[in-house]
Design a protein around this motif. Structure first.
Motif, PDB file in Angstrom:
ATOM      1  N   ASP A  73     -11.118   9.308   1.813  1.00  0.00           N
ATOM      2  CA  ASP A  73     -12.065   8.206   1.622  1.00  0.00           C
ATOM      3  C   ASP A  73     -12.118   7.328   2.863  1.00  0.00           C
ATOM      4  OD1 ASP A  73     -13.458   8.383  -0.692  1.00  0.00           O
ATOM      5  OD2 ASP A  73     -11.973   7.368  -1.944  1.00  0.00           O
ATOM      6  N   ARG A  74     -13.191   6.541   2.961  1.00  0.00           N
ATOM      7  CA  ARG A  74     -13.294   5.581   4.066  1.00  0.00           C
ATOM      8  C   ARG A  74     -12.544   4.302   3.675  1.00  0.00           C
ATOM      9  NH1 ARG A  74     -19.601   5.628   4.642  1.00  0.00           N
ATOM     10  NH2 ARG A  74     -19.381   6.405   2.507  1.00  0.00           N
ATOM     11  N   ILE A  75     -11.253   4.463   3.426  1.00  0.00           N
ATOM     12  CA  ILE A  75     -10.372   3.360   3.026  1.00  0.00           C
ATOM     13  C   ILE A  75      -9.128   3.410   3.908  1.00  0.00           C
ATOM     14  CG2 ILE A  75      -9.079   2.282   1.148  1.00  0.00           C
ATOM     15  CD1 ILE A  75     -10.863   3.785  -0.809  1.00  0.00           C
ATOM     16  N   VAL A  76      -8.791   2.268   4.527  1.00  0.00           N
ATOM     17  CA  VAL A  76      -7.631   2.194   5.421  1.00  0.00           C
ATOM     18  C   VAL A  76      -6.600   1.251   4.817  1.00  0.00           C
ATOM     19  CG1 VAL A  76      -6.840   1.624   7.742  1.00  0.00           C
ATOM     20  CG2 VAL A  76      -9.095   2.653   7.414  1.00  0.00           C
ATOM     21  N   ASP A  77      -5.341   1.690   4.806  1.00  0.00           N
ATOM     22  CA  ASP A  77      -4.240   0.929   4.214  1.00  0.00           C
ATOM     23  C   ASP A  77      -3.299   0.467   5.329  1.00  0.00           C
ATOM     24  OD1 ASP A  77      -2.120  -0.123   2.845  1.00  0.00           O
ATOM     25  OD2 ASP A  77      -1.602   1.716   1.770  1.00  0.00           O
ATOM     26  N   PHE A  78      -3.265  -0.855   5.587  1.00  0.00           N
ATOM     27  CA  PHE A  78      -2.322  -1.452   6.528  1.00  0.00           C
ATOM     28  C   PHE A  78      -1.099  -1.907   5.739  1.00  0.00           C
ATOM     29  CE2 PHE A  78      -6.362  -1.923   8.618  1.00  0.00           C
ATOM     30  CZ  PHE A  78      -6.093  -1.848   9.979  1.00  0.00           C
ATOM     31  N   GLN A  79       0.097  -1.478   6.123  1.00  0.00           N
ATOM     32  CA  GLN A  79       1.323  -1.926   5.458  1.00  0.00           C
ATOM     33  C   GLN A  79       2.086  -2.859   6.383  1.00  0.00           C
ATOM     34  OE1 GLN A  79       3.919   1.069   3.794  1.00  0.00           O
ATOM     35  NE2 GLN A  79       5.697  -0.305   3.836  1.00  0.00           N
ATOM     36  N   PHE A  80       2.410  -4.057   5.875  1.00  0.00           N
ATOM     37  CA  PHE A  80       3.176  -5.061   6.604  1.00  0.00           C
ATOM     38  C   PHE A  80       4.497  -5.271   5.864  1.00  0.00           C
ATOM     39  CE2 PHE A  80      -1.287  -5.844   7.351  1.00  0.00           C
ATOM     40  CZ  PHE A  80      -1.356  -6.074   8.720  1.00  0.00           C
ATOM     41  N   GLY A  81       5.635  -5.078   6.556  1.00  0.00           N
ATOM     42  CA  GLY A  81       6.936  -5.224   5.915  1.00  0.00           C
ATOM     43  C   GLY A  81       7.332  -3.954   5.189  1.00  0.00           C
ATOM     44  N   SER A  82       8.597  -3.919   4.740  1.00  0.00           N
ATOM     45  CA  SER A  82       9.141  -2.695   4.144  1.00  0.00           C
ATOM     46  C   SER A  82       9.651  -2.937   2.733  1.00  0.00           C
ATOM     47  CB  SER A  82      10.297  -2.157   5.007  1.00  0.00           C
ATOM     48  OG  SER A  82       9.884  -1.970   6.339  1.00  0.00           O
ATOM     49  N   ASP A  83       9.741  -1.834   1.965  1.00  0.00           N
ATOM     50  CA  ASP A  83      10.346  -1.827   0.634  1.00  0.00           C
ATOM     51  C   ASP A  83       9.721  -2.881  -0.285  1.00  0.00           C
ATOM     52  OD1 ASP A  83      12.006   0.199   1.621  1.00  0.00           O
ATOM     53  OD2 ASP A  83      13.443  -1.285   2.397  1.00  0.00           O
ATOM     54  N   ASP A  84      10.578  -3.643  -0.990  1.00  0.00           N
ATOM     55  CA  ASP A  84      10.068  -4.641  -1.936  1.00  0.00           C
ATOM     56  C   ASP A  84       9.405  -5.830  -1.253  1.00  0.00           C
ATOM     57  OD1 ASP A  84      11.014  -3.022  -3.881  1.00  0.00           O
ATOM     58  OD2 ASP A  84      12.775  -4.239  -4.380  1.00  0.00           O
ATOM     59  N   ALA A  85       9.657  -5.986   0.031  1.00  0.00           N
ATOM     60  CA  ALA A  85       9.068  -7.108   0.775  1.00  0.00           C
ATOM     61  C   ALA A  85       7.764  -6.706   1.469  1.00  0.00           C
ATOM     62  CB  ALA A  85      10.063  -7.635   1.818  1.00  0.00           C
ATOM     63  N   ALA A  86       7.238  -5.527   1.130  1.00  0.00           N
ATOM     64  CA  ALA A  86       6.033  -5.036   1.792  1.00  0.00           C
ATOM     65  C   ALA A  86       4.775  -5.625   1.159  1.00  0.00           C
ATOM     66  CB  ALA A  86       5.985  -3.507   1.724  1.00  0.00           C
ATOM     67  N   TYR A  87       3.747  -5.780   1.988  1.00  0.00           N
ATOM     68  CA  TYR A  87       2.416  -6.171   1.543  1.00  0.00           C
ATOM     69  C   TYR A  87       1.410  -5.215   2.166  1.00  0.00           C
ATOM     70  CZ  TYR A  87       4.394 -10.523  -0.222  1.00  0.00           C
ATOM     71  OH  TYR A  87       5.119 -11.449  -0.910  1.00  0.00           O
ATOM     72  N   HIS A  88       0.303  -4.975   1.454  1.00  0.00           N
ATOM     73  CA  HIS A  88      -0.721  -4.047   1.931  1.00  0.00           C
ATOM     74  C   HIS A  88      -2.045  -4.785   2.076  1.00  0.00           C
ATOM     75  CE1 HIS A  88       1.661  -0.327   1.239  1.00  0.00           C
ATOM     76  NE2 HIS A  88       2.250  -1.084   0.309  1.00  0.00           N
ATOM     77  N   LEU A  89      -2.733  -4.503   3.180  1.00  0.00           N
ATOM     78  CA  LEU A  89      -4.093  -4.996   3.391  1.00  0.00           C
ATOM     79  C   LEU A  89      -4.990  -3.763   3.406  1.00  0.00           C
ATOM     80  CD1 LEU A  89      -5.553  -7.708   3.871  1.00  0.00           C
ATOM     81  CD2 LEU A  89      -5.621  -7.116   6.293  1.00  0.00           C
TER      82      LEU A  89
END
Length: 470
Positions: A73-89
């Motif tokens: 899909d034309r969807i991009v997942d940015f991951q900031f931080g790791s494990d339980d402290a991670a956030y996705h844009l």
């Protein structure tokens, strides 16, 4: 790199500034359109949007761990931080687009566009889970017959084998028209610019496009300003012409007054005499018209007759005015709030006592301030519905202003309670003075009130018309 800050250019475009000790970069995201780094200075909103503030709260100082595509899909997942402290844009680059901020479990924290996908029964809203598992996967068998080619790639293939292409590009163009990941055959002989990477090409294309928009907007504003200035100049010229014409007319009038000075003085005397006898301007105008019809050079005789008749009738006419009805609440301090609620307050301790004992009813609200001299206020609320905050603030202001805070110029708060919380029954062994009451239960404190009050005059004008004969 770690996130240094997040900015919004507009309601669809965001900048993410990332850095490490020896390198800085800016990622530009436009919902539904593009993602690339940029080397240009983009204008930022003076006041960050709610979405930008939410991103700052959760992404600031976190490391950018990965950037990946969801399925095909034309969807991009940015991951900031790791494990339980991670956030996705998550950035959607199709249809109307979207930018979604989630936690490590893909629970949505904020997003640009709230909507529902009826086909998949998926709701895109805060506290819902982003459907990463519903991303489109690769086709199991992808043949050349089933593959969808873009128009540009098809034209490249045709041109490459000798067929004529249909793309026409003026070699003297000033604007970028399009961009591609590599040089197609149909554009090989046209004027073009090559960059080190597709990312830089996209950045250059959109940045120059935005710059051109700003230039066009500035040019339009300049034209509008010049047009406005020209209109002001023309209006000024018309006003000058009108003033000059009026000046000539006034000059002629002045010369006529000087020639007929004696008669003018007599006319002024007549008008002043009529005004002194309370003849209104409408009747004076009628006198002047009648005198002109009779060729009276001064309008004196008609005015004299009119004045005598007025004085004679004034002695015999008796005007009887009906007294205005006085309402029960007018003996107290009172006003009607912005939402049309009647508010009464005591002028002294005796009236405070009367207001509570006689007029505080079910549904009403009692307002007071813990200050010396503060008056007891009652908001009449026969419906018993919750009172709007604005009315409560207005009555709180009244309670504070009629207290020692007014002279001391101290800003403080009033409070309110329901009618059943106000009692004249004192605790055992205590005595309540006149105008004092026992409050049982919680007091609801209002925000601090400004020491500002207004007042109004209520008046009635009666018109009468009298007939005159000459």
């Amino acid at each position: 790199m770690r996130v240094n800050n997040v900015y919004d250019v507009d309601n669809r475009t965001y900048l993410i500034r990332v850095q490490k000790p020896d390198l800085k970069a800016i990622i530009l995201i436009e919902s539904g359109i593009r993602i690339h780094t940029t080397e240009f200075e983009w204008p930022k909103n003076m006041m960050p949007s709610g979405f930008a503030m939410k991103c700052r709260k959760h992404l600031k100082s976190r490391r950018l761990i990965s950037v990946k595509q969801l399925g095909v899909d034309r969807i991009v997942d940015f991951q900031f931080g790791s494990d339980d402290a991670a956030y996705h844009l998550i950035v959607e680059l199709y249809d109307r687009g979207n930018v979604v901020l989630t936690d490590h479990e893909y629970t949505i924290l904020n997003l640009l566009r709230f909507h529902t996908n009826e086909a998949d029964d998926v709701k895109f809203a805060v506290r819902e889970r982003y459907p990463v598992d519903k991303a489109k996967g690769p086709e199991p068998l992808l043949s050349l017959e089933r593959y969808s080619y873009g128009a540009t790639l098809i034209e490249h293939c045709l041109t490459d084998v000798g067929f004529s292409g249909s793309v026409k590009v003026d070699e003297d163009f000033d604007f970028y028209e399009e961009f591609h990941p590599f040089l197609f055959a149909q554009n090989a002989k046209s004027l073009h610019v090559e960059f080190d990477s597709f990312n830089k090409a996209v950045d250059e294309f959109y940045s120059k496009q935005e710059s051109q928009k700003i230039d066009i907007k500035a040019l339009h504003q300049e034209k509008q300003a010049l047009k406005k200035l020209d209109n002001v100049r023309k209006d000024h010229e018309k006003r000058l012409e009108s003033l000059q014409a009026n000046q000539e007319i006034d000059k002629v009038k002045g010369e006529l007054i000087e020639i007929n000075l004696t008669m003018v003085d007599k006319a002024i005397h007549v008008i002043r005499s009529a005004l002194a006898n309370q003849i209104d301007w409408t009747e004076i105008g009628n006198i002047v018209k009648e005198a002109q019809a009779q060729d009276d050079p001064v309008a004196f005789k008609s005015a004299e007759k009119k004045t005598k008749k007025t004085l004679k009738e004034a002695q015999t006419v008796i005007t009887i005015q009906k007294a205005r009805k006085v309402y029960w609440f007018e003996k107290f301090l009172w006003f009607v709030s912005s939402e049309n609620y009647l508010v009464i307050a005591g002028r002294d301790q005796q009236q405070n006592e009367i207001i509570v004992k006689r007029y505080l009813r079910s549904g009403d609200v009692y307002v007071h301030a813990d200050l010396h001299g503060a008056t007891s206020c009652v908001i009449k609320n026969p419906t018993g519905q919750p009172l709007p905050p604005r009315t409560l603030m207005e009555v709180g202001t009244m309670a504070v202003c009629y207290s020692a805070a007014w002279d001391a110029r101290v800003i403080t708060s009033a409070w309110w309670v329901y009618h059943h919380q106000v009692s004249k029954t004192a605790p055992t062994g205590e005595y309540l003075t006149t105008g004092s009451f026992m409050i049982r239960g919680k007091k609801n404190y209002l925000p601090p009130s400004y020491l500002m009050m207004g007042f109004g005059f209520l008046f009635k004008v009666i018109y009468s018309r009298m007939a005159w004969e000459f």
